[in-house]
Structure formats: structure tokens, C-alpha cells
Design a protein around this motif. Structure first.
Motif, PDB file in Angstrom:
ATOM      1  N   VAL A  17       0.361  -1.450   0.125  1.00  0.00           N
ATOM      2  CA  VAL A  17      -0.148  -0.055   0.108  1.00  0.00           C
ATOM      3  C   VAL A  17       1.022   1.426  -0.079  1.00  0.00           C
ATOM      4  O   VAL A  17       0.724   2.420  -1.101  1.00  0.00           O
ATOM      5  N   MET A  29      -5.250   1.904 -11.030  1.00  0.00           N
ATOM      6  CA  MET A  29      -6.627   2.182 -10.493  1.00  0.00           C
ATOM      7  C   MET A  29      -7.257   2.244 -11.537  1.00  0.00           C
ATOM      8  O   MET A  29      -7.501   2.453 -12.626  1.00  0.00           O
ATOM      9  N   TRP A  37     -13.285   3.702  -6.140  1.00  0.00           N
ATOM     10  CA  TRP A  37     -12.406   3.314  -6.371  1.00  0.00           C
ATOM     11  C   TRP A  37     -11.742   1.705  -6.364  1.00  0.00           C
ATOM     12  O   TRP A  37     -11.811   1.240  -4.875  1.00  0.00           O
ATOM     13  N   VAL A  38     -10.960   1.351  -6.966  1.00  0.00           N
ATOM     14  CA  VAL A  38      -9.991  -0.502  -6.746  1.00  0.00           C
ATOM     15  C   VAL A  38      -8.658   0.457  -7.025  1.00  0.00           C
ATOM     16  O   VAL A  38      -8.503   1.418  -8.722  1.00  0.00           O
ATOM     17  N   THR A  39      -7.608  -0.029  -7.133  1.00  0.00           N
ATOM     18  CA  THR A  39      -6.039   0.097  -6.835  1.00  0.00           C
ATOM     19  C   THR A  39      -5.823  -1.109  -7.041  1.00  0.00           C
ATOM     20  O   THR A  39      -6.180  -2.314  -6.149  1.00  0.00           O
ATOM     21  N   ASP A  42      -5.305  -1.801  -3.867  1.00  0.00           N
ATOM     22  CA  ASP A  42      -6.405  -2.429  -2.450  1.00  0.00           C
ATOM     23  C   ASP A  42      -6.392  -4.279  -3.095  1.00  0.00           C
ATOM     24  O   ASP A  42      -6.183  -4.898  -2.672  1.00  0.00           O
ATOM     25  N   GLU A  66     -13.159  -6.813  -2.175  1.00  0.00           N
ATOM     26  CA  GLU A  66     -12.513  -7.002  -3.564  1.00  0.00           C
ATOM     27  C   GLU A  66     -12.613  -8.166  -4.005  1.00  0.00           C
ATOM     28  O   GLU A  66     -13.663  -8.037  -5.550  1.00  0.00           O
ATOM     29  N   VAL A  90      -8.341  -1.387   1.700  1.00  0.00           N
ATOM     30  CA  VAL A  90      -8.055   0.009   1.492  1.00  0.00           C
ATOM     31  C   VAL A  90      -8.762   0.261   1.989  1.00  0.00           C
ATOM     32  O   VAL A  90     -10.291   0.805   0.973  1.00  0.00           O
ATOM     33  N   THR A  93     -10.312   4.737  -0.121  1.00  0.00           N
ATOM     34  CA  THR A  93      -9.501   4.475  -1.300  1.00  0.00           C
ATOM     35  C   THR A  93      -9.429   5.577  -2.443  1.00  0.00           C
ATOM     36  O   THR A  93      -8.026   6.019  -2.844  1.00  0.00           O
ATOM     37  N   PHE A  96      -7.107   7.408  -0.450  1.00  0.00           N
ATOM     38  CA  PHE A  96      -5.410   6.494  -1.645  1.00  0.00           C
ATOM     39  C   PHE A  96      -5.352   7.412  -2.770  1.00  0.00           C
ATOM     40  O   PHE A  96      -4.128   8.109  -2.456  1.00  0.00           O
ATOM     41  N   TYR A 103      -6.390   7.692   5.348  1.00  0.00           N
ATOM     42  CA  TYR A 103      -7.065   5.728   4.827  1.00  0.00           C
ATOM     43  C   TYR A 103      -6.664   5.385   6.279  1.00  0.00           C
ATOM     44  O   TYR A 103      -6.139   4.671   6.530  1.00  0.00           O
TER      45      TYR A 103
END
Length: 264
Positions: A17, A29, A37-39, A42, A66, A90, A93, A96, A103
């Protein structure tokens, strides 16, 4: 086990992270839905934590945010009265992605639908929170309790996040005069539940009650002397469904905040 799980969160933060904080490439991302959001951080942190937690308790399934986004049936083990690990790799996010240090990362151990242990790690602040049912809440190893709040609605600092409530409820709440001191918080549970304990905010109401968002923090808050209840007054449970949970520093603050919610 408690210290071991916190150490796993810290390791995941250090490995997957923090190296991506303010260093994400566009390809790392994406939006799962508008504003959600997701990266790569995550996904990699969740994969690491899933494997590590299975080693701690091989008898329990791991439910990660996720994993549920990819396959909603993963969450079925929690309902009703199920037992599992809940993982939010996370939380916050969007913060982040925006380079905001507010976060966190969170885990809850759920037994028969109720959180019995929980952990939150705030990587950029170096603060670890942990709680166990009946054993109190600890911040970086020191036991903590909530303070008192002013006994008047006008003195309360908090917010009703109404985005996910029915449109008519959202519209009415947005149009009404606010009788308290409206404070948005950090817009993520891994920071806002600790903020309640630390006293920088008195109450928060969330529309969505996703278990990985609320099971860790609600136990931390309850074990510190605060209150996490549904809007009907029942205690929050990890296997709760529907909309709406209201968290507050004290029962009195909860009642005052609830009195400003105009719906049954």
C-alpha cells in the motif's frame, strides 16, 4: 493472535500500500462504479491478507471487499449468523487515490454474525487500533475510552451521510436546516470510527452498512464506551442488512443525533 493480526496489516501496508501512495500509475487504478475506486494496492494487499489469515484460522473463510466486488456470492457465508474474517484492504481508496493520508486498512473476526475482534491500521499516521469483545480498545497498545459530549443538539459535531438512502429521504435531509455542527469526517470508516473515539466528531450516520466498513470500527467504538446502532435502536451486527447505522460517542449523543432524523 491480536498482535499477530495487526502485524499482518502493517506488513501488507508496508509491502503493497504505502509504496503506491502518491505513486499510482493510471493503469493501476479504476472506478468500479462512479466514485468507488479500486487500485492495485487494494488487490495485492487483500490477496496477501487472505492467504495470511487462512493460516491463522484455517477453519474460517475470508471475505474481502474486492473478492465480493468480483463475486458477490463470496459474502453469502456471513448471512445469517455466519463466521468469517472480514477484510478491507484499503478503506478510503478515493482518499488514497487523491494522495490524502486519511485512509486505513481493516480486519474483523466475526463469530455467529457478531464482530468479536477487530483491527484498524492507519499507515500514513502510524496508528494501530485493536479491540476484542469484552477486553477493551487499544490505540498503539494503550487502552482508550471515549470522552463525554455536550448535552445539546447544537453542540454536536457530526453528519448524516444520506447519499444511499431513498431519494426522497436524501432530498429532505439535504433541504432541512442542520441543527448540529455539520462535520463530514474523513469519508471512510477506518478513520471516522477512530475519530469518534478520539473525540474530534460526536456522531456519524452512514447509509450503506457494508460489513467490512463497519464491523471493525463498530467493535472498536463499542469497546471504548461508544455506541453503534441501527436507526431503529438495535445494536449493529456484522450480518445486518438494509440501510442505515448511526455511531456516536455516548448513548446520550446517539439519542440526540437520532432525534434529528425525521423518519421512522
Amino acid at each position: 493472535m491480536a498482535d499477530d493480526v495487526l502485524a499482518l496489516l502493517q506488513e501488507a501496508g508496508d509491502r503493497f500500500v504505502r509504496p503506491r501512495f502518491r505513486a499510482l500509475a493510471d493503469a493501476e487504478m479504476a472506478e468500479k462504479s462512479p466514485g468507488d475506486w479500486v487500485t492495485i494496492a487494494d488487490r495485492e494487499a487483500e490477496a496477501f491478507l487472505e492467504s495470511a489469515l487462512r493460516a491463522v484460522r484455517p477453519d474460517l473463510p475470508v471475505v474481502g471487499e474486492e473478492a465480493v466486488a468480483a463475486d458477490p456470492s463470496v459474502l453469502d457465508v456471513l448471512y445469517p449468523g455466519g463466521s468469517c474474517w472480514l477484510v478491507d484492504p484499503v478503506d478510503g481508496t478515493r482518499n488514497f487515490v487523491d494522495g490524502d493520508p486519511a485512509y486505513g486498512m481493516a480486519i474483523a473476526l466475526v463469530e455467529r454474525g457478531e464482530a468479536v475482534a477487530s483491527w484498524i491500521w492507519q499507515p500514513e499516521f502510524g496508528v494501530g487500533w485493536q479491540a476484542e469483545a469484552g477486553a477493551g480498545t487499544f490505540r498503539n497498545g494503550e487502552r482508550v475510552r471515549v470522552g463525554t459530549t455536550a448535552p445539546a443538539v447544537a453542540d454536536l459535531r457530526g453528519v448524516f451521510h444520506t447519499r444511499f438512502f431513498p431519494p426522497e429521504q436524501h432530498a429532505l435531509m439535504e433541504s432541512r436546516p442542520v441543527p448540529y455542527r455539520r462535520t463530514l469526517g474523513s469519508l471512510n470508516s477506518a478513520c471516522d470510527y477512530p475519530a469518534l473515539i478520539e473525540g474530534s466528531i460526536d456522531f456519524i450516520c452512514w447509509g450503506r452498512i457494508l460489513p467490512w466498513d463497519h464491523a471493525p470500527g463498530s467493535l472498536l467504538l463499542a469497546e471504548a464506551g461508544g455506541v453503534a446502532r441501527r436507526l431503529d435502536g438495535t445494536d449493529y451486527r456484522a450480518d445486518a442488512t438494509g440501510l442505515g447505522t448511526l455511531a456516536a460517542t455516548t448513548p446520550q449523543a446517539w439519542e440526540l443525533a437520532r432525534s434529528t432524523w425525521p423518519f421512522d
